[in-house]
Write an enzyme that holds these catalytic residues in place. Sequence first.
Site, PDB file in Angstrom:
ATOM      1  N   ASN A 122       0.798  -1.224   0.000  1.00 29.47           N
ATOM      2  CA  ASN A 122       0.000   0.000   0.000  1.00 29.47           C
ATOM      3  C   ASN A 122       0.831   1.276   0.000  1.00 29.47           C
ATOM      4  O   ASN A 122       0.342   2.340  -0.366  1.00 29.47           O
ATOM      5  CB  ASN A 122      -0.935   0.014   1.216  1.00 29.47           C
ATOM      6  CG  ASN A 122      -0.194  -0.159   2.526  1.00 29.47           C
ATOM      7  OD1 ASN A 122       0.475  -1.165   2.737  1.00 29.47           O
ATOM      8  ND2 ASN A 122      -0.312   0.811   3.421  1.00 29.47           N
ATOM      9  N   CYS A 295      -3.431   4.923   7.629  1.00 29.99           N
ATOM     10  CA  CYS A 295      -3.790   4.467   8.972  1.00 29.99           C
ATOM     11  C   CYS A 295      -2.716   4.769  10.004  1.00 29.99           C
ATOM     12  O   CYS A 295      -2.983   4.773  11.196  1.00 29.99           O
ATOM     13  CB  CYS A 295      -4.063   2.961   8.960  1.00 29.99           C
ATOM     14  SG  CYS A 295      -5.526   2.509   8.009  1.00 29.99           S
TER      15      CYS A 295
END
Length: 350
Positions: A122, A295
Amino acid sequence: MGNPSSQHAEGFKAARLLEQFHDRAATFFACKGNDVVFNSGASEGNSHVIIGSLLLLKKPVHVAISAVEHKAGLLAAERLTQLGGRQTIIPVDGNGVVQLEFLEKLITSDRPDLVSVMAVNNETGVVQPVGEISQICREHGVLVHCDAVQSVGNGFSETLRNPDIDFLTCTAHKFGGPRGIGLLIQRGHNLPSLICGGPQEHGCRAGTENLAGIAGMIAALELAEENLEKSDFLHSIRSGFESSLLSSDQQIVIHGIDANRAPHICSFAIPGIKARRKQKELDRSGFSVGLGSACTGCNNKVSHVLEAMGIDSKTSEETLRISFGWSTLIDDVFMFEENLGLSVPQSRLI
């Protein structure tokens, strides 16, 4: 819209609709309807697989997980150890690719119960050899989990439909669906629910299903399947952008440049420029740029992904992460390049 678990006309109507959604997702992933578990997203799905493996196998579980996984996976593996299991971190090379030789030796010498490796990183977009990994694991009877969050709609149908991958997790907002909804594919298994409650999702995930969110996710999933040619367009945009970066006077570092990478992610460092400061400048100009995973971007820590790749902390602090999407235009990239403040020939983007 009725509750699919309610025993009245509206509930029965909702239940039929939910069953159709299971079947439509199953068609996309080439699995059975009962293999599809709808949830809140990949963070929940990763925890369900890794921590839930204790309940599934009914013993202390040994999980081997790559050093560059999303924190949702790595923290789930840590929690597993707190519950009596153990973990082995699979190292990566300088491009962020899992070291297959290490994994093969581990499987033959200290056989793990579960191997967890993401399809596409990611932060860097580096593609992992999950096909080879799943084949090795299948030969030795080891379960495989793949975080496929960055895969849907980006040309990775073979991975998403690989029958040798036991567990696969996705989240809708990464392919144009609503936030807060996702799914878990569990081929031939039946993970016990980590949530106490009813028998929803084949007994694998208690709680009333988010039918509206599921509907949006299925629509986005099918649109992603129809628009796979977009991945070729994004690849050309990214290639042109990176060519421009590399032609600038500054010694730009593109992470994972020698590895196979997904078309929609670019992670690069600009020497001498603090990425966090640059991020704020770009934000004021209308460009939403990351420093790593969304995150974990607020904790001011150096990226664990870059650290695992052997990138020094100074370069990590100079690293920006950008992604291209279904709405990205070439003009957007030109404007972004101008706002970066680098002297590069725009013709390299064409």
